[in-house]
Motif scaffolding. Structure first.
Motif, mmCIF file in Angstrom:
data_model
loop_
_atom_site.group_PDB
_atom_site.id
_atom_site.type_symbol
_atom_site.label_atom_id
_atom_site.label_comp_id
_atom_site.label_asym_id
_atom_site.label_seq_id
_atom_site.Cartn_x
_atom_site.Cartn_y
_atom_site.Cartn_z
ATOM 1 N N GLN A 203 0.827 -1.210 0.000
ATOM 2 C CA GLN A 203 0.000 0.000 0.000
ATOM 3 C C GLN A 203 0.861 1.260 0.000
ATOM 4 N N VAL A 204 1.947 1.225 0.774
ATOM 5 C CA VAL A 204 2.874 2.368 0.803
ATOM 6 C C VAL A 204 3.471 2.594 -0.587
ATOM 7 N N LEU A 205 3.937 1.512 -1.204
ATOM 8 C CA LEU A 205 4.556 1.634 -2.524
ATOM 9 C C LEU A 205 3.561 2.134 -3.569
ATOM 10 N N MET A 206 2.334 1.606 -3.541
ATOM 11 C CA MET A 206 1.354 1.989 -4.561
ATOM 12 C C MET A 206 0.890 3.424 -4.380
ATOM 13 N N ARG A 207 0.872 3.919 -3.135
ATOM 14 C CA ARG A 207 0.523 5.328 -2.917
ATOM 15 C C ARG A 207 1.611 6.245 -3.472
ATOM 16 N N ARG A 208 2.870 5.856 -3.265
ATOM 17 C CA ARG A 208 3.977 6.721 -3.703
ATOM 18 C C ARG A 208 4.302 6.537 -5.177
ATOM 19 N N HIS A 209 4.022 5.341 -5.703
ATOM 20 C CA HIS A 209 4.333 5.045 -7.105
ATOM 21 C C HIS A 209 3.119 4.381 -7.758
ATOM 22 N N PRO A 210 2.074 5.147 -8.033
ATOM 23 C CA PRO A 210 0.817 4.543 -8.536
ATOM 24 C C PRO A 210 0.956 3.848 -9.882
ATOM 25 N N GLU A 211 2.013 4.158 -10.618
ATOM 26 C CA GLU A 211 2.213 3.535 -11.929
ATOM 27 C C GLU A 211 2.914 2.181 -11.830
ATOM 28 N N LEU A 212 3.339 1.811 -10.644
ATOM 29 C CA LEU A 212 4.188 0.642 -10.442
ATOM 30 C C LEU A 212 3.360 -0.619 -10.219
ATOM 31 N N GLY A 213 3.770 -1.720 -10.860
ATOM 32 C CA GLY A 213 3.168 -3.020 -10.562
ATOM 33 C C GLY A 213 3.755 -3.579 -9.279
ATOM 34 N N VAL A 214 2.890 -4.068 -8.389
ATOM 35 C CA VAL A 214 3.349 -4.587 -7.098
ATOM 36 C C VAL A 214 2.723 -5.958 -6.876
ATOM 37 N N GLY A 215 3.548 -6.927 -6.498
ATOM 38 C CA GLY A 215 3.066 -8.275 -6.223
ATOM 39 C C GLY A 215 3.580 -8.773 -4.895
ATOM 40 N N LEU A 216 2.985 -9.858 -4.421
ATOM 41 C CA LEU A 216 3.322 -10.448 -3.135
ATOM 42 C C LEU A 216 3.855 -11.853 -3.344
ATOM 43 N N MET A 217 4.902 -12.211 -2.584
ATOM 44 C CA MET A 217 5.398 -13.579 -2.547
ATOM 45 C C MET A 217 5.347 -14.079 -1.106
ATOM 46 N N SER A 218 5.089 -15.370 -0.933
ATOM 47 C CA SER A 218 5.075 -15.921 0.417
ATOM 48 C C SER A 218 5.328 -17.411 0.382
ATOM 49 N N GLY A 219 5.928 -17.911 1.463
ATOM 50 C CA GLY A 219 6.091 -19.342 1.642
ATOM 51 C C GLY A 219 5.039 -19.928 2.561
ATOM 52 N N LEU A 220 4.082 -19.100 2.987
ATOM 53 C CA LEU A 220 3.041 -19.562 3.898
ATOM 54 C C LEU A 220 1.967 -20.350 3.146
ATOM 55 N N ASP A 221 1.427 -21.345 3.807
ATOM 56 C CA ASP A 221 0.307 -22.099 3.250
ATOM 57 C C ASP A 221 -0.990 -21.423 3.707
ATOM 58 N N ASP A 222 -1.249 -20.245 3.162
ATOM 59 C CA ASP A 222 -2.421 -19.458 3.539
ATOM 60 C C ASP A 222 -3.269 -19.228 2.297
ATOM 61 N N PRO A 223 -4.362 -19.969 2.130
ATOM 62 C CA PRO A 223 -5.171 -19.849 0.914
ATOM 63 C C PRO A 223 -5.879 -18.507 0.780
ATOM 64 N N THR A 224 -5.863 -17.689 1.848
ATOM 65 C CA THR A 224 -6.521 -16.380 1.762
ATOM 66 C C THR A 224 -5.627 -15.318 1.129
ATOM 67 N N LEU A 225 -4.322 -15.559 1.088
ATOM 68 C CA LEU A 225 -3.408 -14.505 0.626
ATOM 69 C C LEU A 225 -3.631 -14.081 -0.825
ATOM 70 N N PRO A 226 -3.838 -15.012 -1.771
ATOM 71 C CA PRO A 226 -4.084 -14.549 -3.147
ATOM 72 C C PRO A 226 -5.293 -13.612 -3.247
#
Length: 213
Positions: free
Chosen positions: A72-95
């Motif tokens: 959220q911080v990155l997208m507010r400061r750089h709205p043109e930027l693509g931002v994605g998440l990576m995780s090793g957690l087995d959390d089906p809610t994250l996507p």
């Protein structure tokens, strides 16, 4: 399609982020990859980059602030930027949480390197990617990450793997069958406590004498 694509990896585990960055550069030499450990480092890298970045991939578990809040911080400061998440957690809610937060991607750390590159190619074309996490890796199940417990043949296979070779390429170079390569890799993964090629490559680059390209 990834030529001159610029990726910023943000992960506080040096072994993972540096190994993954090296593996990606080896597979796609013109892919521009920079790896940092914190949100502040990412903001500094974005400010200093003359050509900018196409995508920032954030680890979900970052010091002091989770990856979604960092995004959220990155997208507010750089709205043109693509931002994605990576995780090793087995959390089906994250996507779903990543999608609802307006991110471009969710990518499990358990992805094979070829699949990761395929997903990055889709992201380069402007297509969002929200993959589902695989089963977690339990620390109690991991074997010691020590190359000395591998046979000489297994270490040869591991070196080839760390250089980005496919099973067929390893088989051809070593004069063995792809099935034999697969069996060697299964034994190597079990010894190292790795569940896939990405983890094995990251660990191999730290253990073996060959420097990353």
């Amino acid at each position: 399609m990834l030529d001159d694509f610029a990726l910023l990896l943000v992960d506080d585990h040096p072994l993972f982020r540096d190994g993954l960055a090296a593996a990606l550069r080896h597979q796609v030499p013109r892919l521009r990859v920079q790896a940092v450990g914190t949100l502040d480092d990412a903001l500094d890298a974005l400010a200093a980059a003359d050509d900018g970045f196409d995508l920032v991939l954030l680890d979900y578990l970052l010091p002091g602030m989770d990856g979604l809040r960092c995004a959220q911080v990155l997208m507010r400061r750089h709205p043109e930027l693509g931002v994605g998440l990576m995780s090793g957690l087995d959390d089906p809610t994250l996507p779903l949480r990543a999608r609802e937060a307006g991110l471009s991607a969710y990518l499990p750390k358990s992805l094979e390197i070829a699949t990761l590159l395929e997903h990055l190619g889709r992201l380069a074309l402007g297509e969002p990617v929200f993959d589902t996490p695989g089963p977690p890796v339990l620390a109690s199940d991991a074997a010691p990450a020590d190359s000395t417990v591998l046979t000489a043949r297994q270490q040869d296979v591991l070196r080839a793997l760390a250089q980005g070779s496919s099973n067929k390429q390893i088989a051809r170079a070593m004069g063995i069958s792809p099935t034999t390569v697969k069996k060697h890799l299964e034994a190597i993964f079990a010894r190292m406590g790795a569940t896939n090629r990405v983890q094995a490559v990251v660990m191999a680059r730290a253990m073996l004498d060959d420097p990353p390209p």
